[in-house]
Design a protein around this motif. Structure first.
Motif, PDB file in Angstrom:
ATOM      1  N   LEU A  15       0.829  -1.212   0.000  1.00 32.17           N
ATOM      2  CA  LEU A  15       0.000   0.000   0.000  1.00 32.17           C
ATOM      3  C   LEU A  15       0.860   1.258   0.000  1.00 32.17           C
ATOM      4  N   LEU A  16       1.953   1.232   0.744  1.00 30.78           N
ATOM      5  CA  LEU A  16       2.848   2.388   0.755  1.00 30.78           C
ATOM      6  C   LEU A  16       3.486   2.601  -0.615  1.00 30.78           C
ATOM      7  N   THR A  17       3.825   1.520  -1.295  1.00 28.50           N
ATOM      8  CA  THR A  17       4.380   1.632  -2.642  1.00 28.50           C
ATOM      9  C   THR A  17       3.346   2.232  -3.587  1.00 28.50           C
ATOM     10  N   GLU A  18       2.094   1.833  -3.445  1.00 22.31           N
ATOM     11  CA  GLU A  18       1.023   2.427  -4.254  1.00 22.31           C
ATOM     12  C   GLU A  18       0.886   3.922  -3.959  1.00 22.31           C
ATOM     13  N   CYS A  19       1.034   4.295  -2.698  1.00 20.14           N
ATOM     14  CA  CYS A  19       0.984   5.721  -2.343  1.00 20.14           C
ATOM     15  C   CYS A  19       2.142   6.467  -2.995  1.00 20.14           C
ATOM     16  N   ALA A  20       3.327   5.875  -2.981  1.00 25.78           N
ATOM     17  CA  ALA A  20       4.487   6.511  -3.621  1.00 25.78           C
ATOM     18  C   ALA A  20       4.236   6.691  -5.116  1.00 25.78           C
ATOM     19  N   ALA A  22       1.308   7.125  -6.514  1.00 26.11           N
ATOM     20  CA  ALA A  22       0.339   8.222  -6.624  1.00 26.11           C
ATOM     21  C   ALA A  22       1.004   9.572  -6.374  1.00 26.11           C
ATOM     22  N   ILE A  23       1.918   9.612  -5.411  1.00 23.77           N
ATOM     23  CA  ILE A  23       2.653  10.850  -5.138  1.00 23.77           C
ATOM     24  C   ILE A  23       3.409  11.283  -6.388  1.00 23.77           C
ATOM     25  N   HIS A  24       4.087  10.340  -7.011  1.00 24.70           N
ATOM     26  CA  HIS A  24       4.862  10.657  -8.213  1.00 24.70           C
ATOM     27  C   HIS A  24       3.960  11.191  -9.323  1.00 24.70           C
ATOM     28  N   GLN A  25       2.829  10.524  -9.532  1.00 24.64           N
ATOM     29  CA  GLN A  25       1.888  10.954 -10.567  1.00 24.64           C
ATOM     30  C   GLN A  25       1.389  12.373 -10.300  1.00 24.64           C
ATOM     31  N   ARG A  26       0.998  12.651  -9.056  1.00 24.81           N
ATOM     32  CA  ARG A  26       0.472  13.980  -8.720  1.00 24.81           C
ATOM     33  C   ARG A  26       1.564  15.031  -8.812  1.00 24.81           C
ATOM     34  N   LEU A  27       2.779  14.691  -8.407  1.00 24.22           N
ATOM     35  CA  LEU A  27       3.881  15.650  -8.465  1.00 24.22           C
ATOM     36  C   LEU A  27       4.214  16.012  -9.912  1.00 24.22           C
ATOM     37  N   ILE A  28       4.256  15.035 -10.777  1.00 22.35           N
ATOM     38  CA  ILE A  28       4.529  15.319 -12.189  1.00 22.35           C
ATOM     39  C   ILE A  28       3.460  16.253 -12.752  1.00 22.35           C
ATOM     40  N   ALA A  29       2.213  16.008 -12.402  1.00 22.76           N
ATOM     41  CA  ALA A  29       1.132  16.894 -12.852  1.00 22.76           C
ATOM     42  C   ALA A  29       1.329  18.306 -12.302  1.00 22.76           C
ATOM     43  N   ALA A  30       1.756  18.406 -11.046  1.00 21.65           N
ATOM     44  CA  ALA A  30       1.987  19.725 -10.439  1.00 21.65           C
ATOM     45  C   ALA A  30       3.146  20.449 -11.108  1.00 21.65           C
ATOM     46  N   ILE A  31       4.178  19.726 -11.456  1.00 23.04           N
ATOM     47  CA  ILE A  31       5.331  20.341 -12.139  1.00 23.04           C
ATOM     48  C   ILE A  31       4.899  20.857 -13.504  1.00 23.04           C
ATOM     49  N   ARG A  32       4.181  20.037 -14.249  1.00 24.64           N
ATOM     50  CA  ARG A  32       3.726  20.433 -15.591  1.00 24.64           C
ATOM     51  C   ARG A  32       2.784  21.627 -15.551  1.00 24.64           C
ATOM     52  N   ALA A  33       1.984  21.733 -14.491  1.00 24.20           N
ATOM     53  CA  ALA A  33       1.031  22.836 -14.361  1.00 24.20           C
ATOM     54  C   ALA A  33       1.642  24.035 -13.640  1.00 24.20           C
ATOM     55  N   ALA A  34       2.929  23.975 -13.340  1.00 28.88           N
ATOM     56  CA  ALA A  34       3.632  25.045 -12.628  1.00 28.88           C
ATOM     57  C   ALA A  34       2.968  25.379 -11.291  1.00 28.88           C
ATOM     58  N   GLU A  83      -6.969   4.444   1.165  1.00 22.47           N
ATOM     59  CA  GLU A  83      -7.748   5.652   0.836  1.00 22.47           C
ATOM     60  C   GLU A  83      -6.819   6.818   0.510  1.00 22.47           C
ATOM     61  N   ALA A  84      -5.762   6.977   1.294  1.00 23.18           N
ATOM     62  CA  ALA A  84      -4.802   8.052   1.030  1.00 23.18           C
ATOM     63  C   ALA A  84      -4.195   7.884  -0.357  1.00 23.18           C
ATOM     64  N   GLY A  85      -3.813   6.659  -0.694  1.00 21.48           N
ATOM     65  CA  GLY A  85      -3.211   6.405  -1.999  1.00 21.48           C
ATOM     66  C   GLY A  85      -4.131   6.744  -3.152  1.00 21.48           C
ATOM     67  N   THR A  86      -5.412   6.458  -2.997  1.00 17.29           N
ATOM     68  CA  THR A  86      -6.343   6.761  -4.080  1.00 17.29           C
ATOM     69  C   THR A  86      -6.693   8.245  -4.142  1.00 17.29           C
ATOM     70  N   ARG A  87      -6.598   8.935  -3.029  1.00 14.12           N
ATOM     71  CA  ARG A  87      -6.997  10.344  -2.991  1.00 14.12           C
ATOM     72  C   ARG A  87      -5.864  11.309  -3.327  1.00 14.12           C
ATOM     73  N   ILE A  88      -4.626  10.850  -3.242  1.00 19.41           N
ATOM     74  CA  ILE A  88      -3.483  11.730  -3.470  1.00 19.41           C
ATOM     75  C   ILE A  88      -3.572  12.425  -4.817  1.00 19.41           C
ATOM     76  N   THR A  89      -3.962  11.717  -5.841  1.00 20.59           N
ATOM     77  CA  THR A  89      -4.012  12.323  -7.171  1.00 20.59           C
ATOM     78  C   THR A  89      -5.135  13.345  -7.305  1.00 20.59           C
ATOM     79  N   GLU A  90      -6.067  13.378  -6.348  1.00 24.63           N
ATOM     80  CA  GLU A  90      -7.178  14.324  -6.384  1.00 24.63           C
ATOM     81  C   GLU A  90      -6.879  15.623  -5.646  1.00 24.63           C
ATOM     82  N   ILE A  91      -5.764  15.682  -4.957  1.00 26.98           N
ATOM     83  CA  ILE A  91      -5.453  16.856  -4.140  1.00 26.98           C
ATOM     84  C   ILE A  91      -5.197  18.058  -5.043  1.00 26.98           C
TER      85      ILE A  91
END
Length: 134
Positions: A15-20, A22-34, A83-91
């Motif tokens: 589960l922690l690996t899944e969270c990591a 999701a973190i990576h996916q959300r971070l890449i989106a944040a970088i691309r969106a400045a 739940e945290a892992g699935t919600r991270i990308t929605e933040i």
């Protein structure tokens, strides 16, 4: 009870690996969106790497990371982390994103140290983070 056996600890590490991921996916989106400056992005990448390292350590040391004293009325550890892992990308707010990443690092460190009190406190914080996202 979560973390009562080596297999439980390994599932938690999954589960922690899944969270990591999701973190990576959300971070890449944040970088691309400045949405995040380079320094903050680097810090989050470091946190992601730390989370992955801790999860990998749990796989290797699963038998030593059993936490038997969490109690029957504990927050459902795996459910909160899932739940945290699935919600991270929605933040949408980076501050909330950084907060949940930090709380995940606290919970994994507490699990690795087999410390029930800090585990439950970190889970409470993660649940609050999840509630803030919704």
């Amino acid at each position: 009870m979560p973390l009562a056996t080596a297999a439980d600890v390994e599932r938690f590490a999954d589960l922690l690996t899944e969270c990591a991921d999701a973190i990576h996916q959300r971070l890449i989106a944040a970088i691309r969106a400045a949405e995040v400056n380079p320094f903050t992005a680097q810090q989050i990448l470091q946190d992601e790497a730390t989370l992955r390292q801790r999860a990998n350590g749990l796989y290797m040391d699963a038998a030593q990371c059993i936490v038997a004293d969490l109690g029957d009325d504990q927050i459902n550890l795996n459910e909160v982390i899932r739940e945290a892992g699935t919600r991270i990308t929605e933040i949408s707010k980076i501050a909330h994103f950084i907060d949940i990443v930090s709380d995940l690092l606290v919970v994994v460190s507490s699990v690795y140290a087999a410390q029930p009190g800090p585990i439950l406190a970190a889970l409470h914080d993660i649940q609050q983070d999840i509630d803030t996202i919704t």
